[in-house]
Motif scaffolding. Structure first.
Motif, short mmCIF file in Angstrom:
data_model
loop_
_atom_site.label_atom_id
_atom_site.label_comp_id
_atom_site.label_asym_id
_atom_site.label_seq_id
_atom_site.Cartn_x
_atom_site.Cartn_y
_atom_site.Cartn_z
N ALA A 1 0.85 -1.19 0.00
CA ALA A 1 0.00 0.00 0.00
C ALA A 1 0.89 1.24 0.00
CB ALA A 1 -0.92 0.01 1.22
N PHE A 2 0.47 2.26 -0.73
CA PHE A 2 1.12 3.57 -0.70
C PHE A 2 0.12 4.55 -0.10
CE2 PHE A 2 3.36 1.34 -4.03
CZ PHE A 2 4.68 1.74 -3.88
N VAL A 3 0.54 5.25 0.95
CA VAL A 3 -0.33 6.22 1.62
C VAL A 3 0.16 7.61 1.25
CG1 VAL A 3 -1.23 7.02 3.83
CG2 VAL A 3 -0.74 4.57 3.49
N LEU A 4 -0.58 8.31 0.39
CA LEU A 4 -0.11 9.59 -0.12
C LEU A 4 -0.38 10.77 0.80
CD1 LEU A 4 -0.75 9.20 -3.96
CD2 LEU A 4 1.15 8.39 -2.53
N PRO A 5 -1.54 10.87 1.46
CA PRO A 5 -1.69 11.93 2.46
C PRO A 5 -0.76 11.68 3.65
CG PRO A 5 -3.83 11.06 1.77
CD PRO A 5 -2.79 10.11 1.27
N ASN A 6 -0.46 12.74 4.40
CA ASN A 6 0.50 12.63 5.50
C ASN A 6 -0.15 12.46 6.87
OD1 ASN A 6 2.89 12.79 3.99
ND2 ASN A 6 2.73 15.01 3.86
N SER A 7 -1.46 12.31 6.92
CA SER A 7 -2.15 12.23 8.21
C SER A 7 -2.10 10.82 8.79
CB SER A 7 -3.61 12.65 8.04
OG SER A 7 -4.28 11.74 7.19
N LEU A 8 -2.28 10.74 10.11
CA LEU A 8 -2.36 9.45 10.80
C LEU A 8 -3.56 8.66 10.30
CD1 LEU A 8 -1.83 8.66 14.53
CD2 LEU A 8 -3.98 8.02 13.45
N LYS A 9 -4.70 9.31 10.20
CA LYS A 9 -5.94 8.58 9.85
C LYS A 9 -5.87 7.99 8.45
CE LYS A 9 -8.23 13.01 8.82
NZ LYS A 9 -7.17 13.85 9.44
N SER A 10 -5.11 8.60 7.54
CA SER A 10 -5.00 8.06 6.19
C SER A 10 -4.24 6.74 6.16
CB SER A 10 -4.33 9.07 5.25
OG SER A 10 -2.99 9.31 5.66
N ALA A 11 -3.45 6.47 7.20
CA ALA A 11 -2.67 5.23 7.25
C ALA A 11 -3.41 4.10 7.95
CB ALA A 11 -1.35 5.49 7.97
N LEU A 12 -4.60 4.38 8.47
CA LEU A 12 -5.31 3.35 9.25
C LEU A 12 -5.82 2.20 8.39
CD1 LEU A 12 -7.34 5.61 11.72
CD2 LEU A 12 -5.55 3.97 12.33
N ILE A 13 -6.41 2.50 7.23
CA ILE A 13 -7.06 1.46 6.44
C ILE A 13 -6.08 0.39 5.98
CG2 ILE A 13 -8.26 1.01 4.25
CD1 ILE A 13 -9.89 3.58 4.78
N PRO A 14 -4.90 0.73 5.43
CA PRO A 14 -3.95 -0.34 5.07
C PRO A 14 -3.51 -1.17 6.28
CG PRO A 14 -3.35 1.72 4.01
CD PRO A 14 -4.41 2.05 5.01
N TRP A 15 -3.42 -0.53 7.44
CA TRP A 15 -3.05 -1.26 8.66
C TRP A 15 -4.16 -2.21 9.07
CZ3 TRP A 15 -4.69 -0.27 14.00
CH2 TRP A 15 -3.92 -0.97 14.95
N PHE A 16 -5.41 -1.71 9.05
CA PHE A 16 -6.55 -2.59 9.35
C PHE A 16 -6.62 -3.74 8.35
CE2 PHE A 16 -8.78 1.21 11.46
CZ PHE A 16 -8.58 0.71 12.74
N ALA A 17 -6.26 -3.45 7.08
CA ALA A 17 -6.32 -4.47 6.02
C ALA A 17 -5.16 -5.47 6.09
CB ALA A 17 -6.34 -3.80 4.65
N LYS A 18 -4.19 -5.21 7.01
CA LYS A 18 -3.05 -6.11 7.20
C LYS A 18 -2.24 -6.30 5.91
CE LYS A 18 -5.00 -8.78 11.06
NZ LYS A 18 -6.19 -7.95 11.29
N ILE A 19 -2.09 -5.21 5.16
CA ILE A 19 -1.27 -5.25 3.94
C ILE A 19 0.20 -5.35 4.36
CG2 ILE A 19 -0.61 -3.96 1.87
CD1 ILE A 19 -3.47 -2.77 1.91
N PRO A 20 0.95 -6.30 3.83
CA PRO A 20 2.30 -6.58 4.35
C PRO A 20 3.25 -5.39 4.31
CG PRO A 20 1.57 -8.36 2.94
CD PRO A 20 0.55 -7.28 2.81
N MET A 21 3.30 -4.65 3.17
CA MET A 21 4.18 -3.49 3.08
C MET A 21 3.33 -2.24 2.93
SD MET A 21 7.26 -2.55 0.37
CE MET A 21 8.32 -3.86 0.94
N ARG A 22 3.57 -1.28 3.84
CA ARG A 22 2.78 -0.05 3.87
C ARG A 22 3.74 1.13 3.81
NH1 ARG A 22 1.21 -3.50 7.77
NH2 ARG A 22 2.02 -2.22 9.49
N THR A 23 3.76 1.79 2.65
CA THR A 23 4.78 2.78 2.31
C THR A 23 4.21 4.19 2.37
OG1 THR A 23 5.87 1.19 0.84
CG2 THR A 23 6.36 3.52 0.48
N GLY A 24 4.97 5.11 2.91
CA GLY A 24 4.57 6.51 2.93
C GLY A 24 5.62 7.36 3.62
N TRP A 25 5.43 8.67 3.52
CA TRP A 25 6.33 9.60 4.19
C TRP A 25 6.01 9.66 5.67
CZ3 TRP A 25 10.43 10.75 1.58
CH2 TRP A 25 10.38 10.85 0.18
N ARG A 26 7.02 9.94 6.46
CA ARG A 26 6.81 10.11 7.89
C ARG A 26 5.89 11.30 8.12
NH1 ARG A 26 12.21 10.33 10.82
NH2 ARG A 26 12.26 12.48 10.06
#
Length: 342
Positions: free
Chosen positions: A84-109
């Protein structure tokens, strides 16, 4: 590799994210890319050949709705995404890939995303000054230097000739010599070139034999009408206020049919760039140093330096002085560079 993108919330940003998809597909043509996006962005995704599916994001911009995000993640966990690539920088935007248990979750800090992202990149804003550079860099190993603007695959939307012809017919337009005006802006007059400047430029272009097609959302319709109201009856006959009348796909096709577009810094400006229409881009307080139009056929006019965070103009009608100072003659002279061979 099956990939999920958590897309941006704005049309212009979504357009720029296409550069990431193009680079991902260039490296791995077999990669399947799905994008989770708000409904208003999905018509743009439908014109990107790199996208396999666009998935509706039911949670509004800025809203947490933990339970809804958790349910979306549970549903997406059945899709066997590998990255998964998370393009927005917010915490909430990273929740769905985490809930989906996608093995690699990529994005900016971003804001406290440790754990939610497991391929987290520290962002050096000086090394990646452009938003499009930040998107594209996620496609490559962290140690790789930023691609320069000229190395990036620019957004390139599909234009459907049959749908374009239908739209021209539906709105009773003449397609010989048309110019797109996109006078709206998301945050009001401070980002808009004044209506009286647009009207003067329209007069100059109509005198050269062009017709003017005005684009925007329903809330831009009054601004477009202000421009037309300043014209003579003859000139009004050569103007078409399409703001609020077209769908976004129709606007894409019709802007692509124009000889030139004149636009403020807006989503429609990025659409004009992405369909290859020559473009005069008018900038005031916002900076092309972060989100310029990505096109070899774009010419930017800006008379001030730096970024100015402003939502209200400093002159009559809410316009910003830096945009007032861009005269119709300046815009016309720039337009002539693209129209000179017509």
């Amino acid at each position: 590799m099956k990939t999920l993108i958590i897309g941006p919330s704005w049309v212009g940003d979504m357009l720029m994210s296409q550069s990431l998809y193009r680079h991902l597909k260039q490296a791995q043509p077999e990669r399947e890319i799905d994008v989770l996006a708000p409904d208003w962005c999905r018509p743009v995704l439908a014109r990107m050949p790199e996208i396999n599916n666009s998935i509706a994001m039911p949670v509004g911009h800025g809203s947490l709705q933990w339970g809804v995000r958790k349910e979306i993640g549970r549903e997406l966990s059945q899709q066997s995404y590998e990255q998964a690539f998370v393009l927005p920088n917010s915490l909430k935007s990273a929740l769905i890939p985490w809930f989906a248990k996608i093995p690699m979750r990529t994005g900016w800090r971003g804001e406290m995303r440790y754990g939610l992202l497991n391929d987290i990149r520290p962002l050096d804003k000086e090394a990646f000054p452009l938003m499009v550079q930040r998107y594209v860099a996620l496609a490559y190993p962290p140690e790789q230097a930023a691609l320069q603007k000229e190395q990036i695959l620019f957004p390139q939307l599909e234009v459907k000739a049959e749908e374009q012809a239908k739209a021209i017919d539906q709105f009773s337009l003449q397609n010989q010599k048309s110019i797109a005006f996109c006078p709206g802006a998301e945050f009001g007059p401070a980002k808009r070139w004044p209506d009286y400047h647009y009207a003067k430029l329209a007069q100059m272009l109509i005198a050269d034999g062009y017709s003017i097609w005005l684009f925007g959302s329903q809330k831009d319709r009054a601004a477009c009408a202000q421009i037309i109201d300043q014209l003579s009856d003859h000139e009004k006959d050569q103007c078409y206020n399409l703001a609020g009348e077209t769908s976004l796909p129709q606007a894409i096709d019709l802007i692509a049919a124009c000889k030139l577009a004149v636009s403020n810094d807006s989503g429609l400006m990025h659409i004009a760039a992405a369909v290859g229409t020559p473009l005069v881009a008018l900038y005031g307080p916002t900076s092309p140093g972060f989100t310029p139009p990505l096109s070899a056929k774009a010419e930017i006019i800006r008379l001030i330096e730096g970024f100015h965070k402003i939502r209200k103009g400093d002159a009559d009608q809410g316009y910003h002085q830096s945009l007032i100072d861009i005269s119709p003659e300046m815009a016309y002279s720039t337009a002539e560079k693209w129209l000179g061979d017509e």
